[in-house]
Write a protein that holds these residues in place. Structure first.
Motif, PDB file in Angstrom:
ATOM      1  N   ILE A   1      39.118  44.026  40.157  1.00  0.00           N
ATOM      2  CA  ILE A   1      37.671  43.173  40.609  1.00  0.00           C
ATOM      3  C   ILE A   1      37.532  41.512  39.616  1.00  0.00           C
ATOM      4  O   ILE A   1      38.107  41.612  38.708  1.00  0.00           O
ATOM      5  N   GLU A   2      36.404  41.190  40.427  1.00  0.00           N
ATOM      6  CA  GLU A   2      36.085  39.704  40.423  1.00  0.00           C
ATOM      7  C   GLU A   2      34.723  40.036  39.489  1.00  0.00           C
ATOM      8  O   GLU A   2      33.726  40.616  40.299  1.00  0.00           O
ATOM      9  N   VAL A   3      34.987  39.930  38.448  1.00  0.00           N
ATOM     10  CA  VAL A   3      33.221  39.805  37.368  1.00  0.00           C
ATOM     11  C   VAL A   3      33.067  38.558  37.163  1.00  0.00           C
ATOM     12  O   VAL A   3      33.157  38.271  36.811  1.00  0.00           O
ATOM     13  N   PRO A   4      31.450  37.615  37.188  1.00  0.00           N
ATOM     14  CA  PRO A   4      30.838  37.112  36.718  1.00  0.00           C
ATOM     15  C   PRO A   4      31.030  36.446  35.826  1.00  0.00           C
ATOM     16  O   PRO A   4      30.780  38.003  34.141  1.00  0.00           O
ATOM     17  N   GLY A   5      31.407  35.596  34.479  1.00  0.00           N
ATOM     18  CA  GLY A   5      30.998  35.651  33.203  1.00  0.00           C
ATOM     19  C   GLY A   5      29.083  35.518  32.533  1.00  0.00           C
ATOM     20  O   GLY A   5      29.592  35.038  32.208  1.00  0.00           O
ATOM     21  N   ARG A   6      28.591  35.482  33.609  1.00  0.00           N
ATOM     22  CA  ARG A   6      27.155  35.882  33.441  1.00  0.00           C
ATOM     23  C   ARG A   6      26.683  34.201  33.479  1.00  0.00           C
ATOM     24  O   ARG A   6      25.674  33.716  31.570  1.00  0.00           O
ATOM     25  N   GLY A   7      27.483  33.020  33.628  1.00  0.00           N
ATOM     26  CA  GLY A   7      26.907  31.699  33.200  1.00  0.00           C
ATOM     27  C   GLY A   7      27.713  31.571  32.741  1.00  0.00           C
ATOM     28  O   GLY A   7      27.186  30.254  31.206  1.00  0.00           O
TER      29      GLY A   7
ATOM     30  N   PRO B   1      41.145  34.458  34.611  1.00  0.00           N
ATOM     31  CA  PRO B   1      40.007  33.783  35.312  1.00  0.00           C
ATOM     32  C   PRO B   1      40.219  32.731  36.496  1.00  0.00           C
ATOM     33  O   PRO B   1      42.160  32.621  36.942  1.00  0.00           O
ATOM     34  N   VAL B   2      40.307  33.773  37.704  1.00  0.00           N
ATOM     35  CA  VAL B   2      40.456  33.405  39.279  1.00  0.00           C
ATOM     36  C   VAL B   2      39.765  31.992  39.858  1.00  0.00           C
ATOM     37  O   VAL B   2      40.001  30.886  40.025  1.00  0.00           O
ATOM     38  N   GLU B   3      38.544  31.723  38.776  1.00  0.00           N
ATOM     39  CA  GLU B   3      37.040  29.983  39.121  1.00  0.00           C
ATOM     40  C   GLU B   3      37.039  30.033  37.591  1.00  0.00           C
ATOM     41  O   GLU B   3      36.501  30.976  37.117  1.00  0.00           O
ATOM     42  N   ARG B   4      35.513  29.071  38.062  1.00  0.00           N
ATOM     43  CA  ARG B   4      35.024  29.104  36.454  1.00  0.00           C
ATOM     44  C   ARG B   4      34.017  30.236  37.163  1.00  0.00           C
ATOM     45  O   ARG B   4      33.574  30.413  37.773  1.00  0.00           O
ATOM     46  N   PHE B   5      33.459  30.992  36.001  1.00  0.00           N
ATOM     47  CA  PHE B   5      32.967  31.512  35.749  1.00  0.00           C
ATOM     48  C   PHE B   5      33.041  32.822  35.822  1.00  0.00           C
ATOM     49  O   PHE B   5      31.827  33.305  36.607  1.00  0.00           O
ATOM     50  N   GLN B   6      34.465  33.350  36.607  1.00  0.00           N
ATOM     51  CA  GLN B   6      35.044  34.981  37.702  1.00  0.00           C
ATOM     52  C   GLN B   6      36.152  35.018  36.668  1.00  0.00           C
ATOM     53  O   GLN B   6      36.504  34.086  36.424  1.00  0.00           O
ATOM     54  N   VAL B   7      35.898  36.430  36.580  1.00  0.00           N
ATOM     55  CA  VAL B   7      36.956  37.171  35.410  1.00  0.00           C
ATOM     56  C   VAL B   7      37.674  38.307  36.718  1.00  0.00           C
ATOM     57  O   VAL B   7      36.628  38.831  36.639  1.00  0.00           O
ATOM     58  N   LEU B   8      38.586  38.131  36.824  1.00  0.00           N
ATOM     59  CA  LEU B   8      39.901  39.676  37.153  1.00  0.00           C
ATOM     60  C   LEU B   8      39.914  40.879  36.294  1.00  0.00           C
ATOM     61  O   LEU B   8      40.440  40.290  35.326  1.00  0.00           O
ATOM     62  N   TYR B   9      39.703  41.486  36.371  1.00  0.00           N
ATOM     63  CA  TYR B   9      39.634  43.141  35.742  1.00  0.00           C
ATOM     64  C   TYR B   9      40.556  43.834  37.150  1.00  0.00           C
ATOM     65  O   TYR B   9      40.287  43.700  37.863  1.00  0.00           O
ATOM     66  N   HIS B  10      41.397  44.498  36.100  1.00  0.00           N
ATOM     67  CA  HIS B  10      42.201  45.704  36.440  1.00  0.00           C
ATOM     68  C   HIS B  10      41.172  46.960  36.595  1.00  0.00           C
ATOM     69  O   HIS B  10      39.947  46.914  35.751  1.00  0.00           O
TER      70      HIS B  10
END
Ligand code: SF4
Length: 289
Positions: free
Chosen positions: A181-187, A210-219
Motif C-alpha cells: 500500500i502507498e501511504v503519504p508521509g503526511r507532508g 519510497p515510490v515518490e516524494r511524500f509517498q511510502v510503500l508498505y508491505h
C-alpha cells in the motif's frame, strides 16, 4: 524552497501527534466522545515492527483510552503471544468510538445498570466508521504509520483494508493476499531509515521503499477482524476452525515478513515457533467460554 520549508519543520514524534489529535472534533465521533466523556484512543506498541490496524475503539477502549483491550482485542493479543509475535504496534482507522444506541425487538432503547456506578445507562452498539469519519481521521493514521515506520502492516477487517487499499474489497476473498500500500508521509519527505536502506539492498524488488516524494510503500496483509473470529468461535458453525486457521495463517505471514527483515538486516535467526493450530484453537475456545 520546499526543502527549506520541510527542514524548518519541528521534529515529529508519536507523542506530539497523539497530543495534537487528543482533543480532535473533526468528525461527529469526537463530538460524541466529549459528550460521554470517553477517551481518544491512540496506537501503542513497538515501532518498526508489525503494525495491526483495526476499525476503531469499542466500549472498553473508549473507557480506558487504550487500543484492543476489550474482548476481541484480548483475543488478538493472546493469538499474537501464542504465535511468538512480541513486536507489534496496534492502532485503528478512527481514534474515537463509533456506535449507535442499541434497541430491543420493539425498537425501545436498551438500558442497563452500570456495574461501576450502579446507575442506569443506555447501551450503545459498535458500528463500523463511515468514509466521512475515517476520511477525517486519515491524516492522523497516515502520519502515525509514517512515524511508526512498520516493516509490515496487517489490515484487520473490511473497513481498514478498504480504506488503506483505497478500493472496495471482499475480505473473505482478499485475506492473506500480501500486497503493498502507498501511504503519504503526511507532508514530510519520505526517507528511508538506515536499516531499511539495507533491507532494500538485500531484497530488491519486493521491498518497502519510497515510490515518490511524500509517498511510502508498505508491505500489507489483509485479514479478518478479531471481533469476527471471536464471534465465529462463540457461535460455532461448519467453517469455524477453517476461518480461525486462515486468520492465524495471515498473522504468520506477517511474522515471516518481519523475521525475514530481522534476519537480513540484523542477522537475527528466526525462532522456531512450534505452535499446534489445533491446540491453540482448543485453548482459545476454552478461554472464550
Ligand atoms: S475519529 Fe478521528 S477525526 Fe474523528 S474526532 Fe476522533 S480523532 Fe478526530
Amino acid at each position: 524552497m520546499l526543502d527549506d520549508v520541510l527542514s524548518s519543520r519541528p521534529t515529529r514524534t508519536l507523542p506530539i501527534l497523539h497530543k495534537e489529535w487528543s482533543t480532535c472534533t473533526k468528525c461527529n465521533l469526537g463530538e460524541r466522545r466529549i459528550t460521554v466523556d470517553g477517551h481518544f484512543v491512540f496506537g501503542e506498541g513497538v515501532t518498526r515492527s508489525i503494525m495491526l490496524i483495526g476499525e476503531g475503539p469499542g466500549v472498553d477502549e473508549e473507557k480506558l483510552g487504550r487500543p484492543f483491550i476489550g474482548k476481541s482485542g484480548t483475543f488478538l493479543r493472546n493469538v499474537l503471544q501464542r504465535l511468538g509475535m512480541n513486536d507489534y504496534y496496534l492502532s485503528n482507522l478512527v481514534s474515537c468510538r463509533s456506535c449507535q444506541p442499541a434497541s430491543d425487538a420493539e425498537g425501545k432503547p436498551i438500558i442497563r445498570t452500570n456495574w461501576e456506578t450502579k446507575l442506569p445507562e443506555q447501551v450503545f452498539k459498535d458500528e463500523p466508521p463511515n468514509p466521512v469519519q475515517y476520511g477525517a481521521c486519515s491524516p492522523r493514521l497516515y502520519e502515525e504509520i509514517y512515524l511508526v515506520d512498520p516493516i509490515v502492516i496487517v489490515g484487520l477487517g473490511q473497513r481498514p483494508c478498504e480504506a488503506l487499499l483505497k478500493r472496495s474489497v471482499t475480505i473473505k476473498a482478499l485475506r492473506g493476499e500480501a500486497t503493498q500500500i502507498e501511504v503519504p508521509g503526511r507532508g514530510y519527505q519520505a526517507v528511508l531509515t538506515e536499516k531499511r536502506r539495507e533491507w532494500r539492498r538485500a531484497v530488491k524488488g519486493i521491498t518497502v521503499q519510497p515510490v515518490e516524494r511524500f509517498q511510502v510503500l508498505y508491505h500489507f496483509i489483509p485479514t479478518f477482524h478479531p471481533a469476527f473470529i471471536t464471534r465465529i468461535l462463540r457461535d460455532g458453525g461448519d467453517n469455524e476452525k477453517k476461518l480461525f486457521q486462515q486468520f492465524v495463517a495471515d498473522l504468520r505471514k506477517a511474522l515471516k515478513t518481519y523475521e525475514t527483515y530481522l534476519e537480513m538486516v540484523f542477522g537475527k535467526v528466526p525462532m522456531q515457533h512450534e505452535i499446534d493450530d489445533d491446540r491453540m484453537f482448543n485453548d482459545l475456545q476454552r478461554d472464550d467460554t
